[in-house]
Design a protein around this motif. Structure first.
Motif, PDB file in Angstrom:
ATOM      1  N   LEU A   1     -16.159 -28.234  18.229  1.00  0.00           N
ATOM      2  CA  LEU A   1     -16.683 -27.019  18.850  1.00  0.00           C
ATOM      3  C   LEU A   1     -18.102 -26.692  18.397  1.00  0.00           C
ATOM      4  CD1 LEU A   1     -13.542 -24.696  18.848  1.00  0.00           C
ATOM      5  CD2 LEU A   1     -14.419 -26.201  20.650  1.00  0.00           C
ATOM      6  N   ARG A   2     -18.523 -27.243  17.259  1.00  0.00           N
ATOM      7  CA  ARG A   2     -19.899 -26.965  16.816  1.00  0.00           C
ATOM      8  C   ARG A   2     -20.932 -27.530  17.794  1.00  0.00           C
ATOM      9  NH1 ARG A   2     -17.409 -30.265  13.302  1.00  0.00           N
ATOM     10  NH2 ARG A   2     -18.099 -32.435  13.067  1.00  0.00           N
ATOM     11  N   VAL A   3     -20.504 -28.511  18.601  1.00  0.00           N
ATOM     12  CA  VAL A   3     -21.413 -29.060  19.608  1.00  0.00           C
ATOM     13  C   VAL A   3     -21.753 -28.008  20.662  1.00  0.00           C
ATOM     14  CG1 VAL A   3     -21.589 -30.781  21.451  1.00  0.00           C
ATOM     15  CG2 VAL A   3     -20.610 -31.415  19.247  1.00  0.00           C
ATOM     16  N   LEU A   4     -20.846 -27.065  20.893  1.00  0.00           N
ATOM     17  CA  LEU A   4     -21.029 -26.076  21.956  1.00  0.00           C
ATOM     18  C   LEU A   4     -21.775 -24.828  21.508  1.00  0.00           C
ATOM     19  CD1 LEU A   4     -17.399 -26.176  23.441  1.00  0.00           C
ATOM     20  CD2 LEU A   4     -19.376 -27.511  24.174  1.00  0.00           C
ATOM     21  N   LEU A   5     -21.978 -24.663  20.197  1.00  0.00           N
ATOM     22  CA  LEU A   5     -22.413 -23.367  19.686  1.00  0.00           C
ATOM     23  C   LEU A   5     -23.901 -23.084  19.865  1.00  0.00           C
ATOM     24  CD1 LEU A   5     -20.263 -23.103  16.417  1.00  0.00           C
ATOM     25  CD2 LEU A   5     -19.842 -22.127  18.679  1.00  0.00           C
ATOM     26  N   ASP A   6     -24.735 -24.131  19.983  1.00  0.00           N
ATOM     27  CA  ASP A   6     -26.159 -23.890  20.183  1.00  0.00           C
ATOM     28  C   ASP A   6     -26.384 -23.187  21.515  1.00  0.00           C
ATOM     29  OD1 ASP A   6     -29.107 -24.620  19.483  1.00  0.00           O
ATOM     30  OD2 ASP A   6     -28.844 -25.277  21.562  1.00  0.00           O
ATOM     31  N   ARG A   7     -27.246 -22.192  21.529  1.00  0.00           N
ATOM     32  CA  ARG A   7     -27.431 -21.358  22.721  1.00  0.00           C
ATOM     33  C   ARG A   7     -27.982 -22.153  23.900  1.00  0.00           C
ATOM     34  NH1 ARG A   7     -30.883 -15.701  22.711  1.00  0.00           N
ATOM     35  NH2 ARG A   7     -31.061 -15.456  24.967  1.00  0.00           N
ATOM     36  N   ASN A   8     -29.030 -22.947  23.683  1.00  0.00           N
ATOM     37  CA  ASN A   8     -29.588 -23.740  24.774  1.00  0.00           C
ATOM     38  C   ASN A   8     -28.607 -24.796  25.262  1.00  0.00           C
ATOM     39  OD1 ASN A   8     -31.980 -22.379  24.934  1.00  0.00           O
ATOM     40  ND2 ASN A   8     -33.274 -24.064  24.237  1.00  0.00           N
ATOM     41  N   ARG A   9     -27.860 -25.375  24.330  1.00  0.00           N
ATOM     42  CA  ARG A   9     -26.897 -26.395  24.721  1.00  0.00           C
ATOM     43  C   ARG A   9     -25.780 -25.779  25.562  1.00  0.00           C
ATOM     44  NH1 ARG A   9     -25.354 -28.196  19.837  1.00  0.00           N
ATOM     45  NH2 ARG A   9     -27.507 -28.879  19.609  1.00  0.00           N
ATOM     46  N   GLY A  10     -25.297 -24.625  25.122  1.00  0.00           N
ATOM     47  CA  GLY A  10     -24.271 -23.938  25.892  1.00  0.00           C
ATOM     48  C   GLY A  10     -24.767 -23.549  27.271  1.00  0.00           C
ATOM     49  N   ALA A  11     -26.024 -23.097  27.348  1.00  0.00           N
ATOM     50  CA  ALA A  11     -26.608 -22.751  28.647  1.00  0.00           C
ATOM     51  C   ALA A  11     -26.692 -23.979  29.547  1.00  0.00           C
ATOM     52  CB  ALA A  11     -28.001 -22.161  28.444  1.00  0.00           C
ATOM     53  N   SER A  12     -27.011 -25.134  28.962  1.00  0.00           N
ATOM     54  CA  SER A  12     -27.095 -26.365  29.740  1.00  0.00           C
ATOM     55  C   SER A  12     -25.729 -26.775  30.268  1.00  0.00           C
ATOM     56  CB  SER A  12     -27.689 -27.493  28.878  1.00  0.00           C
ATOM     57  OG  SER A  12     -29.016 -27.203  28.508  1.00  0.00           O
ATOM     58  N   PHE A  13     -24.698 -26.676  29.425  1.00  0.00           N
ATOM     59  CA  PHE A  13     -23.349 -27.013  29.874  1.00  0.00           C
ATOM     60  C   PHE A  13     -22.938 -26.148  31.071  1.00  0.00           C
ATOM     61  CE2 PHE A  13     -22.232 -28.498  25.343  1.00  0.00           C
ATOM     62  CZ  PHE A  13     -22.609 -29.794  25.646  1.00  0.00           C
ATOM     63  N   VAL A  14     -23.176 -24.845  30.959  1.00  0.00           N
ATOM     64  CA  VAL A  14     -22.789 -23.934  32.037  1.00  0.00           C
ATOM     65  C   VAL A  14     -23.623 -24.193  33.293  1.00  0.00           C
ATOM     66  CG1 VAL A  14     -22.646 -21.518  32.743  1.00  0.00           C
ATOM     67  CG2 VAL A  14     -22.000 -22.171  30.420  1.00  0.00           C
ATOM     68  N   SER A  15     -24.924 -24.443  33.112  1.00  0.00           N
ATOM     69  CA  SER A  15     -25.797 -24.692  34.269  1.00  0.00           C
ATOM     70  C   SER A  15     -25.373 -25.949  35.020  1.00  0.00           C
ATOM     71  CB  SER A  15     -27.250 -24.829  33.806  1.00  0.00           C
ATOM     72  OG  SER A  15     -27.723 -23.617  33.246  1.00  0.00           O
ATOM     73  N   VAL A  16     -25.036 -27.004  34.276  1.00  0.00           N
ATOM     74  CA  VAL A  16     -24.609 -28.252  34.921  1.00  0.00           C
ATOM     75  C   VAL A  16     -23.262 -28.067  35.608  1.00  0.00           C
ATOM     76  CG1 VAL A  16     -23.867 -30.616  34.469  1.00  0.00           C
ATOM     77  CG2 VAL A  16     -25.952 -29.746  33.413  1.00  0.00           C
ATOM     78  N   LEU A  17     -22.358 -27.318  34.985  1.00  0.00           N
ATOM     79  CA  LEU A  17     -21.053 -27.042  35.588  1.00  0.00           C
ATOM     80  C   LEU A  17     -21.219 -26.322  36.927  1.00  0.00           C
ATOM     81  CD1 LEU A  17     -17.857 -26.955  35.045  1.00  0.00           C
ATOM     82  CD2 LEU A  17     -18.281 -24.609  34.302  1.00  0.00           C
ATOM     83  N   ILE A  18     -22.043 -25.269  36.944  1.00  0.00           N
ATOM     84  CA  ILE A  18     -22.258 -24.487  38.166  1.00  0.00           C
ATOM     85  C   ILE A  18     -22.973 -25.321  39.224  1.00  0.00           C
ATOM     86  CG2 ILE A  18     -23.513 -22.524  39.119  1.00  0.00           C
ATOM     87  CD1 ILE A  18     -22.972 -21.066  36.475  1.00  0.00           C
ATOM     88  N   SER A  19     -23.983 -26.077  38.809  1.00  0.00           N
ATOM     89  CA  SER A  19     -24.727 -26.899  39.767  1.00  0.00           C
ATOM     90  C   SER A  19     -23.842 -27.978  40.374  1.00  0.00           C
ATOM     91  CB  SER A  19     -25.934 -27.538  39.081  1.00  0.00           C
ATOM     92  OG  SER A  19     -26.815 -26.545  38.595  1.00  0.00           O
ATOM     93  N   GLY A  20     -22.968 -28.566  39.552  1.00  0.00           N
ATOM     94  CA  GLY A  20     -22.043 -29.564  40.074  1.00  0.00           C
ATOM     95  C   GLY A  20     -21.150 -28.980  41.143  1.00  0.00           C
ATOM     96  N   ALA A  21     -20.692 -27.747  40.934  1.00  0.00           N
ATOM     97  CA  ALA A  21     -19.824 -27.093  41.916  1.00  0.00           C
ATOM     98  C   ALA A  21     -20.550 -26.905  43.245  1.00  0.00           C
ATOM     99  CB  ALA A  21     -19.357 -25.746  41.378  1.00  0.00           C
ATOM    100  N   GLY A  22     -21.809 -26.493  43.205  1.00  0.00           N
ATOM    101  CA  GLY A  22     -22.551 -26.284  44.436  1.00  0.00           C
ATOM    102  C   GLY A  22     -23.036 -27.572  45.070  1.00  0.00           C
ATOM    103  N   MET A  23     -23.454 -28.530  44.243  1.00  0.00           N
ATOM    104  CA  MET A  23     -24.049 -29.767  44.744  1.00  0.00           C
ATOM    105  C   MET A  23     -23.029 -30.636  45.469  1.00  0.00           C
ATOM    106  SD  MET A  23     -26.117 -32.663  42.582  1.00  0.00           S
ATOM    107  CE  MET A  23     -24.688 -33.031  41.571  1.00  0.00           C
TER     108      MET A  23
END
Length: 502
Positions: free
Chosen positions: A276-298
């Motif tokens: 879970l420490r991989v997810l804790l960085d703010r920019n990294r977490g933002a990237s995970f969420v951004s890619v998840l949302i973009s994948g849904a739309g794309m």
């Protein structure tokens, strides 16, 4: 989309594998073998989309079920990637690579010979399963084969170029095969790629020692796989059972519970699938969420625009593949601008939200498409805007997901963000297909469903609904990326492995 391996520290400290001691010619031949395997996996992300209308007509499955042909592959691939990396560590990279190739080819042959919808979906699940073995093993082999920094940079450049071009090649190849042969050849063609890669891999690759310090997190794999499947299945059931049905909300709740238990388990497991420490960085977490949302739309764009072009406008499969090329070109241009110029100078906070906004505008623009829309004046501009938007979101998001990660966790970070793309696509495709089918059903209420004009308009209502909701996804992504990304430029850890994606 091809993922880095999860070898972690073992790739940095293990004895140099025999293949790295080979001549430069030998190493580049290995790159060619891995590149063929990579191209096969990347092609499969888009090639079937072009063939889907023909497959639906041939096998007679409903509009409500068509999304499973796309979702089954992406869901199996994305949810098993982390486990696939661990298996490569445990049983050896060469063996995992070859098993993944043979299994992928076998599943492709099964899909090409499908006589029913169920058989086709089962084959797509098999492709995703063996792809999840193949992709991490391929990346790991590439990393351990090229130990010289300059050679490794060139190798990853070639590998990344294949990943970027593969989607466009898949669209064109899918159109050519579907139109001049049969939709089944979009699956049979994988036997050619796999045969070349298996032969080359068997001759050139060397066995690597097992990492006996690595164990499989079986409970974690079951929890995360079951949770993701439950979420997607719940969204898919909304089309046939309604949102108030236990078949819908029951599966959604089950998915949420399983993922919550998975999160708790990762804090206790000695060999966590996703620390879970991989997810804790703010920019990294933002990237995970951004890619998840973009994948849904794309993913929704490819599915519904393909149906619109072929069924509403009468495009041939080849013309459909060509129609998407400007979007790919715009994506390549904007991604190069974002990763080489904008992100290093101003950071992700203004860039990624801008991309989300452009993508949302492109989707809203598509809602105006009708049966008389012109490609040059109506469709082309929306695709170009979408391509520029996605180029500002996807490559930066994928890259920032491993920024600042040490070598020990760079593999798992890369695999996670690639899994986010696949899972986002699975959930988005299921949800958008449910909403689109419901919109078509609502439009047909009280009308003559046998009237071709009514049927055509019902299809347009379905596509427009999908575009609207895709725009909502990207709008949510804009808000999330503005809130989560930090200001300024992130520093890349020099020890972090590169991330390659589809």
């Amino acid at each position: 989309m091809p993922q880095t391996s999860l070898d972690g520290p073992s790739t940095a400290t293990a004895p140099r594998p025999p293949s790295t001691a080979a001549s430069p010619r030998h190493r580049w031949l290995i790159l060619a073998v891995i590149g063929v395997a990579q191209l096969m996996v990347v092609l499969d992300g888009t090639i079937v989309n072009i063939a889907l209308p023909s497959a639906q007509k041939d096998l007679g499955f409903s509009d409500g079920n068509r999304q499973w042909v796309v979702t089954a592959y992406a869901l199996a691939f994305g949810s098993l990637l982390l486990l696939g990396g661990r298996i490569a560590d445990l049983f050896g990279r060469k063996m995992t690579f070859l098993v993944g190739l043979v299994g992928f080819a076998g599943a492709s042959a099964l899909g090409g010979a499908a006589t029913s919808f169920e058989m086709l979906v089962a084959a797509r699940v098999g492709q995703g399963l063996f792809g999840a073995l193949l992709a991490p093993a391929a990346m790991s082999l590439l990393t351990t084969t090229f130990t010289d920094p300059r050679e490794r940079a060139k190798a990853f450049g070639v590998y990344g170029a294949i990943a970027g071009a593969g989607g466009a090649i898949g669209l064109l190849l899918g159109g050519v095969l579907t139109e001049h042969l049969d939709w089944r050849w979009t699956l049979y063609v994988n036997l050619v790629f796999a045969g070349v890669a298996v032969l080359g891999g068997a001759l050139l690759l060397r066995r690597t020692a097992r990492d006996r310090t690595t164990s499989l997190d079986i409970p974690g794999a079951i929890l995360v796989g079951g949770g993701l499947f439950s979420l997607v299945y719940g969204f898919a059931n909304a089309e046939s059972h309604d949102w108030s049905s236990p078949q819908t909300w029951g599966w959604l709740v089950a998915g949420a519970v399983l993922l919550a238990v998975f999160t708790v388990w990762q804090t206790k497991s000695s060999h966590a699938l996703l620390p879970l420490r991989v997810l804790l960085d703010r920019n990294r977490g933002a990237s995970f969420v951004s890619v998840l949302i973009s994948g849904a739309g794309m993913f929704g764009v490819f599915l519904f625009l393909t149906y619109y072009l072929q069924q509403s406008l009468g495009y041939t499969p080849i013309e459909t593949g060509l129609a998407f090329l400007p979007m790919t070109g715009a994506l390549v241009i904007s991604s190069s601008l974002a990763t080489s110029v904008l992100i290093p100078r101003v950071g992700p906070k203004p860039v990624v939200p801008l991309g989300m906004g452009l993508a949302a505008v492109g989707m809203l623009w598509m809602t105006a498409l009708d049966q008389h829309s012109s490609y040059v004046t109506d469709i082309l501009p929306t695709l170009v805007v979408m391509g520029f938007g996605l180029g500002l979101v996807m490559p930066p998001g994928m890259s920032l997901a491993v920024t600042g990660v040490d070598a020990e966790h760079s593999g798992v970070a890369s695999a996670t963000v690639n899994a986010m793309l696949q899972v986002g696509g699975s959930i988005g495709t299921a949800l958008l297909n449910t909403l689109a089918t419901s919109a078509a059903t609502d439009y047909l209420a009280g009308k003559n469903p046998r009237d071709p004009a009514v049927q055509a308009q019902a299809g347009l209502e379905a596509y427009s609904t999908a575009y609207w909701w895709s725009a909502v996804f990207f709008g949510a992504g804009l808000v999330v990326s503005v809130l989560l990304y930090r200001r300024g430029v992130s520093e890349q850890n020099a020890d972090a492995a590169p991330v390659v994606h589809m």
